[in-house]
Design an enzyme around this catalytic site. Structure first.
Site, PDB file in Angstrom:
ATOM      1  N   HIS A  18       0.844  -1.209   0.000  1.00 44.62           N
ATOM      2  CA  HIS A  18       0.000   0.000   0.000  1.00 44.62           C
ATOM      3  C   HIS A  18       0.878   1.258   0.000  1.00 44.62           C
ATOM      4  O   HIS A  18       0.628   2.202  -0.757  1.00 44.62           O
ATOM      5  CB  HIS A  18      -0.870   0.059   1.273  1.00 44.62           C
ATOM      6  CG  HIS A  18      -1.979  -0.934   1.332  1.00 44.62           C
ATOM      7  ND1 HIS A  18      -2.226  -1.702   2.437  1.00 44.62           N
ATOM      8  CD2 HIS A  18      -2.941  -1.267   0.436  1.00 44.62           C
ATOM      9  CE1 HIS A  18      -3.287  -2.465   2.222  1.00 44.62           C
ATOM     10  NE2 HIS A  18      -3.736  -2.228   1.015  1.00 44.62           N
ATOM     11  N   LYS A  42     -15.916  -7.768   3.860  1.00 45.55           N
ATOM     12  CA  LYS A  42     -14.798  -8.306   4.638  1.00 45.55           C
ATOM     13  C   LYS A  42     -15.052  -8.168   6.125  1.00 45.55           C
ATOM     14  O   LYS A  42     -15.666  -7.190   6.563  1.00 45.55           O
ATOM     15  CB  LYS A  42     -13.507  -7.542   4.290  1.00 45.55           C
ATOM     16  CG  LYS A  42     -13.025  -7.772   2.881  1.00 45.55           C
ATOM     17  CD  LYS A  42     -11.725  -7.038   2.617  1.00 45.55           C
ATOM     18  CE  LYS A  42     -11.200  -7.298   1.210  1.00 45.55           C
ATOM     19  NZ  LYS A  42     -10.055  -6.437   0.868  1.00 45.55           N
ATOM     20  N   ARG A  96      -1.793  -6.031  -8.252  1.00 44.17           N
ATOM     21  CA  ARG A  96      -0.709  -7.016  -8.116  1.00 44.17           C
ATOM     22  C   ARG A  96      -0.763  -8.082  -9.195  1.00 44.17           C
ATOM     23  O   ARG A  96       0.251  -8.703  -9.508  1.00 44.17           O
ATOM     24  CB  ARG A  96      -0.783  -7.705  -6.748  1.00 44.17           C
ATOM     25  CG  ARG A  96      -0.426  -6.811  -5.567  1.00 44.17           C
ATOM     26  CD  ARG A  96      -0.999  -7.346  -4.288  1.00 44.17           C
ATOM     27  NE  ARG A  96      -2.454  -7.451  -4.414  1.00 44.17           N
ATOM     28  CZ  ARG A  96      -3.272  -7.712  -3.409  1.00 44.17           C
ATOM     29  NH1 ARG A  96      -2.786  -7.923  -2.216  1.00 44.17           N
ATOM     30  NH2 ARG A  96      -4.572  -7.774  -3.604  1.00 44.17           N
ATOM     31  N   SER A 133      -3.314  -7.443   2.842  1.00 43.15           N
ATOM     32  CA  SER A 133      -3.719  -7.284   4.249  1.00 43.15           C
ATOM     33  C   SER A 133      -4.292  -8.593   4.782  1.00 43.15           C
ATOM     34  O   SER A 133      -4.056  -8.951   5.940  1.00 43.15           O
ATOM     35  CB  SER A 133      -4.775  -6.185   4.372  1.00 43.15           C
ATOM     36  OG  SER A 133      -4.248  -4.942   4.000  1.00 43.15           O
TER      37      SER A 133
HETATM   38  O1  PNS Z   1      -8.828  -2.722   0.299  1.00 43.67           O
HETATM   39  P1  PNS Z   1     -10.117  -3.208  -0.318  1.00 43.67           P
HETATM   40  O2  PNS Z   1     -10.977  -3.914   0.709  1.00 43.67           O
HETATM   41  O3  PNS Z   1      -9.892  -4.049  -1.540  1.00 43.67           O
HETATM   42  O4  PNS Z   1     -10.898  -1.888  -0.766  1.00 43.67           O
HETATM   43  C1  PNS Z   1     -12.135  -2.014  -1.402  1.00 43.67           C
HETATM   44  C2  PNS Z   1     -12.844  -0.654  -1.505  1.00 43.67           C
HETATM   45  C3  PNS Z   1     -13.040  -0.054  -0.140  1.00 43.67           C
HETATM   46  C4  PNS Z   1     -11.990   0.284  -2.343  1.00 43.67           C
HETATM   47  C5  PNS Z   1     -14.184  -0.961  -2.190  1.00 43.67           C
HETATM   48  O5  PNS Z   1     -14.926  -1.812  -1.364  1.00 43.67           O
HETATM   49  C6  PNS Z   1     -14.975   0.286  -2.526  1.00 43.67           C
HETATM   50  O6  PNS Z   1     -14.685   0.938  -3.508  1.00 43.67           O
HETATM   51  N1  PNS Z   1     -15.954   0.640  -1.678  1.00 43.67           N
HETATM   52  C7  PNS Z   1     -16.776   1.805  -1.914  1.00 43.67           C
HETATM   53  C8  PNS Z   1     -18.255   1.458  -2.004  1.00 43.67           C
HETATM   54  C9  PNS Z   1     -18.905   2.082  -3.228  1.00 43.67           C
HETATM   55  O7  PNS Z   1     -18.859   3.272  -3.455  1.00 43.67           O
HETATM   56  N2  PNS Z   1     -19.510   1.194  -4.070  1.00 43.67           N
HETATM   57  C10 PNS Z   1     -20.227   1.567  -5.262  1.00 43.67           C
HETATM   58  C11 PNS Z   1     -19.412   1.775  -6.504  1.00 43.67           C
HETATM   59  S1  PNS Z   1     -18.242   0.514  -6.953  1.00 43.67           S
END
Ligand code: PNS
Length: 164
Positions: A18, A42, A96, A133
């Site tokens: 990150h 999660k 990745r 993570s």
């Molecule tokens: O580190 P992660 O868990 O892969 O991050 C995922 C994250 C938080 C980036 C993803 O869950 C996200 O974009 N959440 C926002 C929710 C949202 O706006 N959803 C609607 C459009 S995709």
């Protein structure tokens, strides 16, 4: 007009992968918001406040990190609502592998469709390609050493909170 990008994620906890992506984003954009977002898919290990605290410490303790980085969190509404609120037109995601591309692609298209927010993918140093993570949480929970995968602030935190 200054360019603002958002690097969203669960950061549960922040890893060296990150930090690598955050550093690269901060070298491209005028301002980078590292946004801790609750991912309902999660089960979290750390509360959002602790994830932010560890992110901020890790950034502060890294002398190679540019100074144009803000740590924030977002738990109400869409990610693109945050982007609109702070005037960010771009999301940055670390990739990745092809699995990450497949996972991210529908979200890229949805965020563009919802609010014309574009996403760019940055590849971290391949040294971090196996670091996530979720694997850090698993290795730490099973008593393994995660200090090669996380910033020292996180390693210290996991050491002090390890059950005796
Ligand atoms: O580190 P992660 O868990 O892969 O991050 C995922 C994250 C938080 C980036 C993803 O869950 C996200 O974009 N959440 C926002 C929710 C949202 O706006 N959803 C609607 C459009 S995709």
């Amino acid at each position: 007009m200054s360019s603002i990008a958002v690097v969203p994620g669960s950061f549960d906890p922040v890893t060296l992968g990150h930090l690598d992506v955050i550093r690269r984003a901060a070298a491209i954009f005028d301002q980078v918001h590292v946004l801790v977002v609750h991912n309902p898919g999660k089960t979290a290990m750390l509360p959002i406040s602790e994830r932010m605290n560890l992110l901020q410490k890790s950034i502060d303790e890294d002398s190679t990190m540019p100074k144009n980085i803000v740590v924030a969190s977002w738990s109400v509404g869409l990610l693109v609502d945050y982007c609109t609120e702070v005037g960010a037109g771009v999301l940055v995601k670390g990739i990745r592998s092809q699995i990450d591309v497949a996972y991210e692609t529908p979200m890229v298209l949805m965020n563009r469709s919802l609010a014309k927010v574009e996403t760019i993918f940055l590849l971290p140093d391949p040294a971090h390609a196996h670091v996530s993570s979720s694997l850090v949480r698993q290795v730490a929970a099973l008593g393994g050493d995660v200090s090669d995968y996380v910033p020292s602030a996180v390693a210290r935190y996991l050491d002090t909170t390890r059950p005796a």
